[in-house]
Design an enzyme around this catalytic site. Structure first.
Site, PDB file in Angstrom:
ATOM      1  N   CYS A  78       0.812  -1.226   0.000  1.00 49.96           N
ATOM      2  CA  CYS A  78       0.000   0.000   0.000  1.00 49.96           C
ATOM      3  C   CYS A  78       0.845   1.276   0.000  1.00 49.96           C
ATOM      4  O   CYS A  78       0.320   2.361  -0.243  1.00 49.96           O
ATOM      5  CB  CYS A  78      -0.946   0.010   1.193  1.00 49.96           C
ATOM      6  SG  CYS A  78      -2.012  -1.427   1.187  1.00 49.96           S
ATOM      7  N   HIS A 103      -3.746   6.955   1.239  1.00 54.97           N
ATOM      8  CA  HIS A 103      -4.059   5.610   0.749  1.00 54.97           C
ATOM      9  C   HIS A 103      -5.484   5.266   1.160  1.00 54.97           C
ATOM     10  O   HIS A 103      -5.907   5.586   2.281  1.00 54.97           O
ATOM     11  CB  HIS A 103      -3.055   4.617   1.356  1.00 54.97           C
ATOM     12  CG  HIS A 103      -3.448   3.203   1.149  1.00 54.97           C
ATOM     13  ND1 HIS A 103      -3.710   2.686  -0.100  1.00 54.97           N
ATOM     14  CD2 HIS A 103      -3.646   2.181   2.028  1.00 54.97           C
ATOM     15  CE1 HIS A 103      -4.037   1.412   0.023  1.00 54.97           C
ATOM     16  NE2 HIS A 103      -4.011   1.086   1.299  1.00 54.97           N
ATOM     17  N   ASN A 119     -10.236  -0.814  -1.720  1.00 52.52           N
ATOM     18  CA  ASN A 119      -8.792  -0.660  -1.543  1.00 52.52           C
ATOM     19  C   ASN A 119      -8.096  -1.281  -2.749  1.00 52.52           C
ATOM     20  O   ASN A 119      -8.154  -2.497  -2.942  1.00 52.52           O
ATOM     21  CB  ASN A 119      -8.363  -1.356  -0.240  1.00 52.52           C
ATOM     22  CG  ASN A 119      -6.870  -1.249   0.021  1.00 52.52           C
ATOM     23  OD1 ASN A 119      -6.105  -0.781  -0.821  1.00 52.52           O
ATOM     24  ND2 ASN A 119      -6.453  -1.695   1.191  1.00 52.52           N
TER      25      ASN A 119
HETATM   26  O1  UT7 Z   1      -4.176  -1.425   3.068  1.00 52.36           O
HETATM   27  C1  UT7 Z   1      -3.989  -1.939   4.345  1.00 52.36           C
HETATM   28  C2  UT7 Z   1      -4.922  -3.098   4.455  1.00 52.36           C
HETATM   29  N1  UT7 Z   1      -5.805  -3.246   5.528  1.00 52.36           N
HETATM   30  C3  UT7 Z   1      -6.369  -2.327   6.346  1.00 52.36           C
HETATM   31  O2  UT7 Z   1      -6.110  -1.161   6.361  1.00 52.36           O
HETATM   32  C4  UT7 Z   1      -7.433  -2.883   7.254  1.00 52.36           C
HETATM   33  C5  UT7 Z   1      -7.549  -2.183   8.579  1.00 52.36           C
HETATM   34  N2  UT7 Z   1      -8.620  -2.758   9.345  1.00 52.36           N
HETATM   35  C6  UT7 Z   1      -9.926  -2.568   9.062  1.00 52.36           C
HETATM   36  O3  UT7 Z   1     -10.231  -1.840   8.149  1.00 52.36           O
HETATM   37  C7  UT7 Z   1     -10.967  -3.232   9.928  1.00 52.36           C
HETATM   38  O4  UT7 Z   1     -10.330  -3.921  10.982  1.00 52.36           O
HETATM   39  C8  UT7 Z   1     -11.870  -4.224   9.131  1.00 52.36           C
HETATM   40  C9  UT7 Z   1     -12.810  -3.422   8.225  1.00 52.36           C
HETATM   41  C10 UT7 Z   1     -11.042  -5.171   8.300  1.00 52.36           C
HETATM   42  C11 UT7 Z   1     -12.731  -5.054  10.084  1.00 52.36           C
HETATM   43  O5  UT7 Z   1     -13.461  -4.221  10.946  1.00 52.36           O
HETATM   44  P1  UT7 Z   1     -13.507  -4.529  12.507  1.00 52.36           P
HETATM   45  O6  UT7 Z   1     -14.367  -3.511  13.096  1.00 52.36           O
HETATM   46  O7  UT7 Z   1     -12.088  -4.660  12.996  1.00 52.36           O
HETATM   47  O8  UT7 Z   1     -14.291  -5.916  12.534  1.00 52.36           O
HETATM   48  P2  UT7 Z   1     -13.842  -7.367  13.077  1.00 52.36           P
HETATM   49  O9  UT7 Z   1     -12.938  -8.035  12.111  1.00 52.36           O
HETATM   50  O10 UT7 Z   1     -13.420  -7.265  14.507  1.00 52.36           O
HETATM   51  O11 UT7 Z   1     -15.230  -8.085  13.053  1.00 52.36           O
HETATM   52  C12 UT7 Z   1     -16.357  -7.611  13.823  1.00 52.36           C
HETATM   53  C13 UT7 Z   1     -17.530  -8.542  13.539  1.00 52.36           C
HETATM   54  C14 UT7 Z   1     -17.187 -10.013  13.759  1.00 52.36           C
HETATM   55  O12 UT7 Z   1     -18.355 -10.652  14.256  1.00 52.36           O
HETATM   56  P3  UT7 Z   1     -18.535 -10.942  15.821  1.00 52.36           P
HETATM   57  O13 UT7 Z   1     -17.355 -11.761  16.207  1.00 52.36           O
HETATM   58  O14 UT7 Z   1     -18.543  -9.589  16.464  1.00 52.36           O
HETATM   59  O15 UT7 Z   1     -19.824 -11.652  15.853  1.00 52.36           O
HETATM   60  C15 UT7 Z   1     -16.908 -10.508  12.367  1.00 52.36           C
HETATM   61  O16 UT7 Z   1     -17.149 -11.893  12.210  1.00 52.36           O
HETATM   62  O17 UT7 Z   1     -17.930  -8.424  12.176  1.00 52.36           O
HETATM   63  C16 UT7 Z   1     -17.892  -9.711  11.546  1.00 52.36           C
HETATM   64  N3  UT7 Z   1     -17.462  -9.513  10.172  1.00 52.36           N
HETATM   65  C17 UT7 Z   1     -18.305  -9.341   9.151  1.00 52.36           C
HETATM   66  N4  UT7 Z   1     -19.645  -9.317   9.070  1.00 52.36           N
HETATM   67  C18 UT7 Z   1     -20.193  -9.100   7.863  1.00 52.36           C
HETATM   68  C19 UT7 Z   1     -16.179  -9.442   9.725  1.00 52.36           C
HETATM   69  N5  UT7 Z   1     -16.190  -9.211   8.394  1.00 52.36           N
HETATM   70  C20 UT7 Z   1     -17.491  -9.143   8.023  1.00 52.36           C
HETATM   71  C21 UT7 Z   1     -18.131  -8.915   6.779  1.00 52.36           C
HETATM   72  N6  UT7 Z   1     -19.476  -8.917   6.757  1.00 52.36           N
HETATM   73  N7  UT7 Z   1     -17.442  -8.705   5.650  1.00 52.36           N
END
Ligand code: UT7
Length: 351
Positions: free
Chosen positions: A113, A278, A308
């Protein structure tokens, strides 16, 4: 003062527009979740057979047209991608061939990135030291190959099998990552000229500790063979990500490095006319904006429409911002990014 100027910009996307709702055809997700957590509304994926160097070619042609230059005037290619057409060679030489250039040097950058910012720094050094006269810098990605599903027709709304319950459960294992990415390429054409306008300076960093917070476990020569049937069966060819950790790194290090590049070049953060960060998550960019106390009119985001696109996000945003009249001659623009490695950095441009 000899400074590197951006003479032209351009971008292309993958052929297929995929809205959030369509992703719910192949995994358990929803438009509401994706919008709320990332700000993304849609992304593009390529048709099978379209590669990163193909998208790079499309973006390069547009940037050259915009600059009013012929491809034959390019004497150095710098190509940033984390999704090259082949394990080797990199995409730079493939693009050189597709553009029909002679034996001009073609350098590949793999800073994910932050690839475009590292690429700008290297291009600036080549140009100002006289080792190149016209650099074509490309950031391009085809992430489709990372996706765990096989039901592409169903995703694209064409006749084709829907996933079984078991397949949907498999696809959903990776949903935190797969909803974020899209396929696209952006390019810029660079030349050095005397004057005040151009790239003013850079600040880049790398930190290999904790690289496993965002990496591809297999398809690498730390193992023999470098890819196995087990890797594919267990999804070790798909990036692993500790999303919360990456989020925290991004919202702390991006503002920090913007402050560093401003301080090193004798300008104040409040002097910036535009910040182009980014595009990894709209929530990250909103936090960076708050940390830097920048008003909305000084920030440009377009992740809503492209997701992204890794090395391509900054040149795409720059192209759109220029076309929207958001980058006027003499204005101070800052580019900033952070990604796998971890690598992060910022660049300052007097437009
Ligand atoms: O270019 C660099 C690359 N990456 C980044 O910059 C990513 C940086 N991180 C993020 O953007 C965020 O951490 C994410 C968008 C990837 C995830 O958001 P989060 O608020 O950290 O969510 P999480 O992974 O902790 O998941 C929260 C909940 C979970 O369910 P429970 O355990 O609370 O029941 C996940 O299973 O959301 C669920 N979940 C989803 N639900 C629907 C995770 N992904 C999804 C999805 N759709 N796509």
């Amino acid at each position: 003062m000899l400074r590197t100027r951006i003479l032209g910009t351009g971008f292309v996307t993958g052929e297929h527009l995929v809205k959030n709702e369509a992703l719910a055809r192949v995994m358990d997700t929803s438009d509401a979740w994706i919008r709320e957590r990332s700000g993304i509304e849609q992304r593009y994926f390529v048709e099978a057979g379209t590669s990163t160097s193909d998208l790079g070619l499309g973006a390069a042609r547009k940037a050259l047209d915009d600059a009013g230059l012929k491809a034959s005037e390019v004497d150095y290619i710098v190509f940033a991608t984390m999704t090259p057409d082949h394990f080797f060679p990199g995409c730079g030489a493939l693009l050189q061939n597709k553009l029909g250039l002679g034996h001009v040097p073609a350098l590949d950058i793999r800073q994910q990135c932050t690839g475009f910012i590292y690429g700008l720094q290297v291009s600036d050094a080549l140009l100002r030291s006289g080792q190149a006269q016209t650099v074509l810098l490309v950031g391009a990605e085809v992430h489709a190959g990372f996706m765990p599903w096989t039901q592409w027709d169903h995703l694209f709304g064409r006749p084709g099998p829907a996933p079984t319950a078991e397949e949907k459960a498999w696809n959903s294992k990776f949903r935190d990552r797969t909803v974020l990415f899209g396929d696209a390429a952006g390019a810029v054409v660079l030349r050095a000229a005397e004057g005040e306008r151009g790239l003013l300076g850079f600040k880049v960093h790398s930190d290999g500790t904790g690289f496993e917070a965002l990496y591809v476990p297999s398809c690498g020569f730390a193992q023999r063979p470098y890819v196995t049937a087990g890797d594919l069966a267990e999804g070790r060819h798909i990036p692993q990500m500790n999303g919360k950790h990456v989020f925290k790194l991004a919202v702390t290090r991006m503002p920090q490095v913007v402050r560093e590049v401003c301080a090193a070049n004798g300008v104040q953060v409040r002097d910036l006319d535009l910040l182009i960060a980014h595009q990894a998550n709209l929530r990250i960019n909103e936090a960076v904006q708050r940390a830097l106390e920048l008003p909305d009119e000084k920030v440009f985001n377009n992740i809503q429409r492209y997701g992204n696109t890794t090395a391509a996000t900054i040149p795409i945003a720059l192209d759109e911002a220029r076309r929207a009249g958001r980058v006027k001659e003499g204005q101070l623009v800052c580019f900033v990014g952070l990604g796998a490695g971890f690598h992060w950095g910022a660049a300052l441009l007097r437009a």
